[in-house]
Design a protein around this motif. Structure first.
Motif, PDB file in Angstrom:
ATOM      1  N   LEU A  37      -3.054  19.664   9.974  1.00  0.00           N
ATOM      2  CA  LEU A  37      -3.328  18.225  10.038  1.00  0.00           C
ATOM      3  C   LEU A  37      -4.325  17.889  11.144  1.00  0.00           C
ATOM      4  O   LEU A  37      -5.213  17.046  10.968  1.00  0.00           O
ATOM      5  CB  LEU A  37      -2.023  17.453  10.256  1.00  0.00           C
ATOM      6  N   LEU A  38      -4.182  18.565  12.273  1.00  0.00           N
ATOM      7  CA  LEU A  38      -5.112  18.340  13.382  1.00  0.00           C
ATOM      8  C   LEU A  38      -6.537  18.754  12.998  1.00  0.00           C
ATOM      9  O   LEU A  38      -7.510  18.041  13.285  1.00  0.00           O
ATOM     10  CB  LEU A  38      -4.656  19.120  14.617  1.00  0.00           C
ATOM     11  N   LEU A  39      -6.639  19.921  12.359  1.00  0.00           N
ATOM     12  CA  LEU A  39      -7.964  20.384  11.942  1.00  0.00           C
ATOM     13  C   LEU A  39      -8.588  19.434  10.915  1.00  0.00           C
ATOM     14  O   LEU A  39      -9.791  19.140  10.968  1.00  0.00           O
ATOM     15  CB  LEU A  39      -7.868  21.797  11.367  1.00  0.00           C
ATOM     16  N   ALA A  40      -7.744  18.950   9.994  1.00  0.00           N
ATOM     17  CA  ALA A  40      -8.246  17.995   9.000  1.00  0.00           C
ATOM     18  C   ALA A  40      -8.697  16.700   9.660  1.00  0.00           C
ATOM     19  O   ALA A  40      -9.737  16.122   9.300  1.00  0.00           O
ATOM     20  CB  ALA A  40      -7.162  17.716   7.963  1.00  0.00           C
ATOM     21  N   THR A  41      -7.937  16.245  10.665  1.00  0.00           N
ATOM     22  CA  THR A  41      -8.300  15.016  11.390  1.00  0.00           C
ATOM     23  C   THR A  41      -9.613  15.195  12.133  1.00  0.00           C
ATOM     24  O   THR A  41     -10.493  14.323  12.125  1.00  0.00           O
ATOM     25  CB  THR A  41      -7.187  14.633  12.373  1.00  0.00           C
ATOM     26  N   ILE A  42      -9.753  16.364  12.789  1.00  0.00           N
ATOM     27  CA  ILE A  42     -10.994  16.636  13.530  1.00  0.00           C
ATOM     28  C   ILE A  42     -12.178  16.684  12.579  1.00  0.00           C
ATOM     29  O   ILE A  42     -13.249  16.116  12.858  1.00  0.00           O
ATOM     30  CB  ILE A  42     -10.861  17.964  14.307  1.00  0.00           C
ATOM     31  N   ALA A  43     -12.010  17.350  11.435  1.00  0.00           N
ATOM     32  CA  ALA A  43     -13.099  17.438  10.453  1.00  0.00           C
ATOM     33  C   ALA A  43     -13.489  16.051   9.943  1.00  0.00           C
ATOM     34  O   ALA A  43     -14.689  15.733   9.799  1.00  0.00           O
ATOM     35  CB  ALA A  43     -12.679  18.339   9.291  1.00  0.00           C
ATOM     36  N   TYR A  44     -12.489  15.207   9.694  1.00  0.00           N
ATOM     37  CA  TYR A  44     -12.777  13.849   9.203  1.00  0.00           C
ATOM     38  C   TYR A  44     -13.521  13.039  10.255  1.00  0.00           C
ATOM     39  O   TYR A  44     -14.510  12.343   9.943  1.00  0.00           O
ATOM     40  CB  TYR A  44     -11.470  13.154   8.825  1.00  0.00           C
ATOM     41  N   LEU A  45     -13.089  13.132  11.521  1.00  0.00           N
ATOM     42  CA  LEU A  45     -13.751  12.366  12.586  1.00  0.00           C
ATOM     43  C   LEU A  45     -15.185  12.843  12.803  1.00  0.00           C
ATOM     44  O   LEU A  45     -16.091  12.037  13.058  1.00  0.00           O
ATOM     45  CB  LEU A  45     -12.944  12.481  13.881  1.00  0.00           C
ATOM     46  N   LEU A  46     -15.367  14.161  12.729  1.00  0.00           N
ATOM     47  CA  LEU A  46     -16.733  14.674  12.869  1.00  0.00           C
ATOM     48  C   LEU A  46     -17.616  14.190  11.723  1.00  0.00           C
ATOM     49  O   LEU A  46     -18.786  13.805  11.925  1.00  0.00           O
ATOM     50  CB  LEU A  46     -16.715  16.201  12.898  1.00  0.00           C
ATOM     51  N   TYR A  47     -17.062  14.202  10.515  1.00  0.00           N
ATOM     52  CA  TYR A  47     -17.809  13.728   9.344  1.00  0.00           C
ATOM     53  C   TYR A  47     -18.153  12.247   9.488  1.00  0.00           C
ATOM     54  O   TYR A  47     -19.289  11.823   9.239  1.00  0.00           O
ATOM     55  CB  TYR A  47     -16.982  13.976   8.084  1.00  0.00           C
TER      56      TYR A  47
END
Length: 337
Positions: free
Chosen positions: A317-327
């Motif tokens: 979930l953390l990795l998905a959140t980071i990827a979304y914020l970077l996007y």
């Protein structure tokens, strides 16, 4: 955005600590060594333990040199213990007050005038310890087996930060073997058989007894459990064991993940020791109450598995959140350009 990355770093560190484990203290070295001094009546001078030929009523001493390799004095406990056989099938010298087998005629600590004493060894120095004993006036057959057990007594010390520094307490043991005459023939017996639990591990046990004053050094065992009247093997184990003279122990056959249902079973064991061979067949019953009272095998392993699954989900979930914020941050930069 900086706050976000700061929290990610803190949370990542916490997760890393949970996954990898954070050591809070380091074990120190042994800090001392021992040197047994062979007496004049030592039979085998090639071995490092006491192997003495004695006579009825004889008075003698055994001696050991303790060398302290630390820069501070050490208090050590020196005791003579009776040799017994532990649940792993290993000769054990560490128990000060073990449960003794009814066939034991001579309890070795009772032969010594001071079987338990505490000594102080100076810093970076050494000390010779002597222990006097008297052999029984009545002749004995076979072998008497005990052990000189030396262990540290200092507990962990409190550090300046108020935490306890964990320090291992190290121990040495040296066998004490006494013999007057010829060896005796081995004699192995099997007594009660049933189901039990040790350290949250389910098992079938068989009580084995060495009823003679002789050491069983290399006893190979082959054990199977079948439903009574059947040849289908539900549990099996091949295991080498040792047994102290005149001792007994509960031989353990791990149950593991096998579902041993309530019912009647038969334990088959073949045991070999040099030229001697024994065959045992014992029936036993597993009741519904016993199966319900035994905890599942390795409950900690199941808890650990669920913990790792939970942590994996959190990390995903953390990795998905980071990827979304970077996007999203990348999209915002493109729209502003």
């Amino acid at each position: 955005m900086r706050k976000f990355w700061k929290w990610m770093l803190v949370l990542g560190s916490l997760l890393g600590g949970l996954l990898l484990g954070v050591p809070v203290a380091h074990a120190q070295g042994v800090g001392y060594s021992i040197l047994p001094l062979r007496p004049t009546n030592q039979q085998n001078r090639k071995v490092t333990y006491y192997d003495v030929h004695v006579k009825p009523g004889q008075r003698q001493q055994i001696a050991v040199v303790i060398k302290n390799t630390q820069s501070q004095p050490q208090r050590l406990q020196v005791q003579v213990n009776q040799a017994v056989t532990d649940s792993a099938g290993v000769i054990d010298y560490s128990q000060a007050h073990p449960e003794l087998d009814p066939t034991l005629q001579v309890n070795m600590p009772k032969l010594f005038s001071q079987p338990n004493q505490t000594v102080t060894v100076p810093a970076d120095g050494s000390k010779e310890i002597t222990l006097g004993y008297q052999v029984p006036t009545t002749p004995f057959k076979g072998q008497l087996l005990g052990g000189l057990y030396i262990k540290q007594t200092q507990p962990g010390k409190r550090t300046n930060k108020g935490r306890i520094a964990i320090r291992n307490l190290y121990a040495y043991d040296v066998s004490i073997l006494m013999q007057e005459g010829a060896s005796v023939n081995a004699d192995l017996h099997m007594h009660r058989v049933g189901v039990s639990q040790d350290n949250q591990h389910r098992l079938v046990y068989a009580n084995l007894q060495n009823a003679q004053p002789g050491i069983m050094r290399s006893l190979s065992t082959k054990t199977t459990v079948t439903p009574m009247g059947s040849t289908k093997i539900v549990l099996s184990q091949n295991k080498p064991v040792q047994m102290a003279p005149n001792s007994n122990f509960n031989y353990q056959l791990p149950w593991g993940n096998t579902i041993l249902k309530p019912g009647k079973y038969t334990l088959h064991m073949t045991a070999r020791n040099g030229q001697h061979e024994w065959f045992f067949v014992k029936n036993f019953t597993v009741t519904q109450k016993e199966t319900q009272s035994l905890t599942p095998a390795n409950p900690r392993a199941k808890h650990s598995l669920w913990l790792y699954i939970l942590l994996a989900i959190i990390i995903a979930l953390l990795l998905a959140t980071i990827a979304y914020l970077l996007y999203r941050n990348h999209k915002n930069q493109q729209s502003q350009a």
